[in-house]
Design a protein around this motif. Structure first.
Motif, PDB file in Angstrom:
ATOM      1  N   ASP A  77       0.727  -1.279  -0.059  1.00 20.70           N
ATOM      2  CA  ASP A  77      -0.250   0.084   0.086  1.00 20.70           C
ATOM      3  C   ASP A  77       0.866   1.333   0.042  1.00 20.70           C
ATOM      4  N   VAL A  78       2.211   1.125  -0.194  1.00 21.17           N
ATOM      5  CA  VAL A  78       3.106   2.417  -0.374  1.00 21.17           C
ATOM      6  C   VAL A  78       3.728   2.239  -1.483  1.00 21.17           C
ATOM      7  N   HIS A  79       3.557   3.501  -2.175  1.00 23.12           N
ATOM      8  CA  HIS A  79       3.933   3.566  -3.932  1.00 23.12           C
ATOM      9  C   HIS A  79       5.137   4.616  -3.861  1.00 23.12           C
ATOM     10  N   PHE A  80       5.908   4.278  -4.702  1.00 21.91           N
ATOM     11  CA  PHE A  80       7.063   5.142  -4.938  1.00 21.91           C
ATOM     12  C   PHE A  80       6.905   5.939  -6.490  1.00 21.91           C
ATOM     13  N   VAL A  81       7.116   7.002  -6.538  1.00 19.47           N
ATOM     14  CA  VAL A  81       7.031   7.828  -7.787  1.00 19.47           C
ATOM     15  C   VAL A  81       8.342   8.574  -7.991  1.00 19.47           C
ATOM     16  N   PHE A  82       8.945   8.467  -9.141  1.00 22.21           N
ATOM     17  CA  PHE A  82      10.234   9.238  -9.175  1.00 22.21           C
ATOM     18  C   PHE A  82      10.217   9.578 -10.819  1.00 22.21           C
ATOM     19  N   PRO A  83      11.321  10.455 -10.840  1.00 23.81           N
ATOM     20  CA  PRO A  83      11.456  10.577 -12.421  1.00 23.81           C
ATOM     21  C   PRO A  83      12.328   9.446 -13.374  1.00 23.81           C
ATOM     22  N   VAL A  84      11.870   8.947 -14.396  1.00 23.46           N
ATOM     23  CA  VAL A  84      12.334   8.272 -15.306  1.00 23.46           C
ATOM     24  C   VAL A  84      12.372   8.561 -16.539  1.00 23.46           C
ATOM     25  N   ALA A  85      13.207   7.644 -17.491  1.00 22.84           N
ATOM     26  CA  ALA A  85      13.250   8.028 -19.045  1.00 22.84           C
ATOM     27  C   ALA A  85      13.029   6.657 -19.830  1.00 22.84           C
ATOM     28  N   ALA A  86      12.865   6.961 -20.944  1.00 28.53           N
ATOM     29  CA  ALA A  86      12.957   5.726 -21.882  1.00 28.53           C
ATOM     30  C   ALA A  86      14.435   5.228 -22.134  1.00 28.53           C
ATOM     31  N   VAL A  87      14.872   4.480 -21.394  1.00 30.22           N
ATOM     32  CA  VAL A  87      16.390   4.158 -21.484  1.00 30.22           C
ATOM     33  C   VAL A  87      16.414   2.513 -22.234  1.00 30.22           C
ATOM     34  N   TYR A 102       8.911   0.321 -13.535  1.00 29.90           N
ATOM     35  CA  TYR A 102      10.170  -0.432 -14.096  1.00 29.90           C
ATOM     36  C   TYR A 102      11.434  -0.487 -13.634  1.00 29.90           C
ATOM     37  N   PHE A 103      11.650   0.594 -12.731  1.00 30.85           N
ATOM     38  CA  PHE A 103      12.873   1.007 -12.061  1.00 30.85           C
ATOM     39  C   PHE A 103      13.243   0.682 -10.769  1.00 30.85           C
ATOM     40  N   LEU A 104      11.941   0.046 -10.172  1.00 31.95           N
ATOM     41  CA  LEU A 104      12.011  -0.111  -8.808  1.00 31.95           C
ATOM     42  C   LEU A 104      13.159  -0.956  -7.961  1.00 31.95           C
ATOM     43  N   ASP A 105      13.895  -1.830  -8.653  1.00 32.89           N
ATOM     44  CA  ASP A 105      14.771  -2.467  -8.205  1.00 32.89           C
ATOM     45  C   ASP A 105      15.992  -1.322  -7.860  1.00 32.89           C
ATOM     46  N   GLY A 106      16.347  -0.773  -8.712  1.00 33.80           N
ATOM     47  CA  GLY A 106      17.407   0.449  -8.539  1.00 33.80           C
ATOM     48  C   GLY A 106      17.279   1.242  -7.515  1.00 33.80           C
ATOM     49  N   PHE A 107      15.851   1.654  -7.459  1.00 34.89           N
ATOM     50  CA  PHE A 107      15.582   2.675  -6.527  1.00 34.89           C
ATOM     51  C   PHE A 107      15.700   1.982  -5.192  1.00 34.89           C
ATOM     52  N   THR A 109      17.399  -0.387  -3.987  1.00 38.36           N
ATOM     53  CA  THR A 109      18.707  -0.662  -3.653  1.00 38.36           C
ATOM     54  C   THR A 109      19.543   0.758  -3.328  1.00 38.36           C
ATOM     55  N   LEU A 110      19.304   1.921  -3.946  1.00 39.60           N
ATOM     56  CA  LEU A 110      19.755   2.821  -3.558  1.00 39.60           C
ATOM     57  C   LEU A 110      19.023   3.591  -2.093  1.00 39.60           C
ATOM     58  N   MET A 111      17.990   3.510  -2.129  1.00 40.84           N
ATOM     59  CA  MET A 111      17.058   4.050  -0.948  1.00 40.84           C
ATOM     60  C   MET A 111      17.516   3.203   0.293  1.00 40.84           C
ATOM     61  N   LEU A 112      17.831   1.861   0.285  1.00 41.06           N
ATOM     62  CA  LEU A 112      18.178   0.984   1.454  1.00 41.06           C
ATOM     63  C   LEU A 112      19.538   1.379   1.705  1.00 41.06           C
ATOM     64  N   SER A 113      20.399   1.612   0.720  1.00 38.57           N
ATOM     65  CA  SER A 113      21.712   1.681   0.964  1.00 38.57           C
ATOM     66  C   SER A 113      22.138   3.209   1.555  1.00 38.57           C
ATOM     67  N   ASN A 114      21.502   4.182   1.135  1.00 38.10           N
ATOM     68  CA  ASN A 114      21.739   5.473   1.541  1.00 38.10           C
ATOM     69  C   ASN A 114      20.582   6.485   1.178  1.00 38.10           C
ATOM     70  N   PRO A 115      19.596   6.616   2.336  1.00 38.84           N
ATOM     71  CA  PRO A 115      18.292   7.392   1.981  1.00 38.84           C
ATOM     72  C   PRO A 115      18.750   8.864   1.819  1.00 38.84           C
ATOM     73  N   LEU A 122      19.964   9.336  -7.884  1.00 36.47           N
ATOM     74  CA  LEU A 122      19.063   8.355  -8.309  1.00 36.47           C
ATOM     75  C   LEU A 122      19.250   8.306  -9.744  1.00 36.47           C
ATOM     76  N   PHE A 123      19.547   9.055 -10.386  1.00 32.12           N
ATOM     77  CA  PHE A 123      19.676   9.019 -11.927  1.00 32.12           C
ATOM     78  C   PHE A 123      20.688   7.801 -12.153  1.00 32.12           C
ATOM     79  N   ASP A 124      21.611   8.095 -11.339  1.00 31.68           N
ATOM     80  CA  ASP A 124      22.801   7.047 -11.793  1.00 31.68           C
ATOM     81  C   ASP A 124      22.180   5.461 -11.373  1.00 31.68           C
ATOM     82  N   ALA A 125      21.623   5.357 -10.277  1.00 28.62           N
ATOM     83  CA  ALA A 125      21.097   4.160  -9.848  1.00 28.62           C
ATOM     84  C   ALA A 125      20.033   3.587 -10.571  1.00 28.62           C
ATOM     85  N   LEU A 126      19.219   4.658 -11.271  1.00 28.37           N
ATOM     86  CA  LEU A 126      18.086   3.875 -12.275  1.00 28.37           C
ATOM     87  C   LEU A 126      18.990   3.433 -13.468  1.00 28.37           C
TER      88      LEU A 126
END
Ligand SMILES: [Zn+2]
Length: 377
Positions: A77-87, A102-107, A109-115, A122-126
Motif C-alpha cells: 500500500d506504499v507506492h514510490f514515484v520518481f522521474p524516469v526516462a525511456a532507456v 520498471y525501475f523499482l529494483d534500482g530505486f 537498492t539506492l534507498m536502502l543503502s543511502n536514504p 538516483l539517476f545513476d542508480a536507475l
C-alpha cells in the motif's frame, strides 16, 4: 524506517507525529529540502508511523508486519514515484510509456543503502544514461489507477512522489483532482527541491513541510560516529555541505576515493615544474589506464586542486577548504607556479572533460593535457 534512525530535525519529527496523533494531518504533504537532506526517508518514516498498529513514544514499533515491509520498501500500500526516462534497458513497449515501477529494483537498492541520496545518485542508480528524467502523464495515469483500488493490507494508502517538480504540466493537471479530493485513507507525500517549479495549483493543495539544515558540528559528529570518518575531513565536508548530511557524506566518500587522484595530480605538477617531458608522458600513459568515468573524475579533482593552489597563491587559504594535511604541498605549489597557469590549466581540463565525454581517444587527451601543463606552468 523509524524516525529514530534519521539524523536531526527533531522538532519536525515531533510535529509530524503530533499531527498524526491529533488527527490533524492533511492528506497532501509537500516536503521541501535541499539535496541530500533525506526528506524521502522522513516521508517513509511517516508512512510507517501512520500504518503501525503498535506505535509509541513518537515512533513506529519497527517490528510489526507493516513496519517490516516498510523497512524493505515492499509494502503493497506504499507506492514510490520518481522521474524516469525511456532507456535502452527497457523493452520496446515499456519504452513508449516508462513509469517508476520498471525501475523499482534500482530505486530500492539506492534507498536502502543511502536514504540521503541526491538527484544525480538516483539517476545513476536507475541507469538513466544521462537522459533527463521526468514524471509523465503515463505515470499520472498509473497513480490514479493504483489509488482507485482499496488498500491491500493497511487502513491507508501512501503515494510518495520524489522530485515532484519533475512532473510535467500534463501529469500535474491530471493529478490535481486527486490531490484535492483523494480517495478516503489516501496520503500523498511529495518531495521537492525547487517548489517554485511546481504548478501553483499543486502547491496550494499541499501542506508544506520544510526540512531544516543540520549544524556542521552535528554532521561532523555523525560522520565520525557512523562512518568512522577522520574528524578533520568530516568537518571540512560538513562545512561545505550547507547543513545537508547527504551532501557531506558524498563529499567525504569522494574525498576518500580521491586519494589516488591527489597522488596523480601532484606527480603531474611535479613533473611539469621539473620540465621533465619523459616523466610527463609516462603520467599521461598511466592516466589512460582507468575507465572513462575515472578519467573524468580525475580531471574534476585536478580542477578543484588547482583552484585550491590558486587560493593559497592569493593569500586566502582559509577559503580553499583544504585539509590540514594538504597545506604543505599547496603552499609549495603556490610559491612555484606562475600566475597565468591557473586559468589556462582549468580551461585545458574543461576541454579534456568534454573530450572524454565525447569518447575521444584517451591517449590523445592526456598527452595533450600533460603537454599544456608543461608549457603553461
Ligand atoms: Zn510497527
Amino acid at each position: 524506517m523509524q524516525f529514530a534512525q534519521l539524523h536531526g530535525n527533531e522538532a519536525l519529527k515531533a510535529s509530524l507525529t503530533g499531527m498524526v496523533d491529533s488527527g490533524k494531518m492533511g492528506h497532501a504533504l509537500l516536503f521541501v529540502e535541499e539535496q541530500g537532506m533525506g526528506a524521502i526517508a522522513y516521508a517513509l518514516a511517516l508512512s510507517q508511523y501512520i500504518n503501525c498498529k503498535d506505535r509509541s513514544g513518537g515512533d513506529s514499533c519497527g517490528v510489526c508486519n507493516s513496519c517490516h515491509k516498510h523497512g524493505k520498501l515492499i509494502h503493497p500500500d506504499v507506492h514510490f514515484v520518481f522521474p524516469v526516462a525511456a532507456v535502452s534497458s527497457l523493452g520496446e513497449s515499456e519504452k513508449k510509456h516508462p513509469i517508476s515501477d520498471y525501475f523499482l529494483d534500482g530505486f530500492r537498492t539506492l534507498m536502502l543503502s543511502n536514504p540521503y541520496f541526491d538527484e544525480q545518485d538516483l539517476f545513476d542508480a536507475l541507469g538513466l544514461e544521462n537522459k533527463a528524467g521526468n514524471i509523465s502523464v503515463h505515470e499520472a495515469r498509473d497513480i490514479i489507477s493504483k489509488l482507485s483500488l482499496k488498500p491491500y493490507e493497511s487502513e491507508f494508502k501512501v503515494m510518495i512522489i520524489y522530485l515532484a517538480e519533475k512532473m510535467n504540466a500534463e501529469a500535474s493537471n491530471k493529478l490535481l483532482k486527486l490531490l484535492e479530493e483523494p480517495p478516503e485513507g489516501t496520503y500523498f507525500f511529495l518531495v521537492c527541491h525547487k517548489p517554485d517549479k511546481l504548478l501553483p495549483t499543486i502547491l496550494s493543495r499541499c501542506q508544506i513541510i520544510r526540512l531544516q539544515p543540520d549544524t556542521p558540528e552535528d554532521i561532523c559528529e555523525i560522520l565520525c560516529r557512523e562512518e568512522n570518518a577522520d574528524a578533520d575531513r568530516a568537518m571540512v565536508a560538513a562545512r561545505i555541505s550547507h547543513g545537508s548530511y547527504g551532501s557531506a557524506l558524498k563529499v567525504l566518500r569522494e574525498e576518500e576515493l580521491s586519494d589516488e587522484y591527489a597522488s596523480d595530480i601532484r606527480s603531474l605538477l611535479d613533473a611539469a615544474l621539473e620540465h621533465n617531458l619523459t616523466k610527463l608522458l609516462a603520467i599521461a600513459e598511466a592516466l589512460t589506464t582507468p575507465g572513462r568515468e575515472k578519467q573524468r573524475d580525475f580531471c574534476v579533482y585536478a580542477e578543484n586542486y588547482i583552484r585550491k593552489i590558486f587560493m593559497f597563491a592569493n593569500g586566502v587559504p582559509q577559503i580553499s577548504f583544504a585539509l590540514q594535511g594538504e597545506y604543505q604541498d599547496l603552499g609549495r605549489y603556490a610559491a612555484q607556479i606562475n600566475k597565468d597557469f591557473y586559468s589556462k590549466a582549468l580551461a585545458s581540463l574543461d576541454t579534456a572533460i568534454s573530450a572524454i565525454e565525447s569518447n575521444v581517444n584517451a591517449k590523445l587527451i592526456f598527452v595533450d593535457l600533460c603537454n599544456r601543463f608543461y608549457i603553461y606552468i
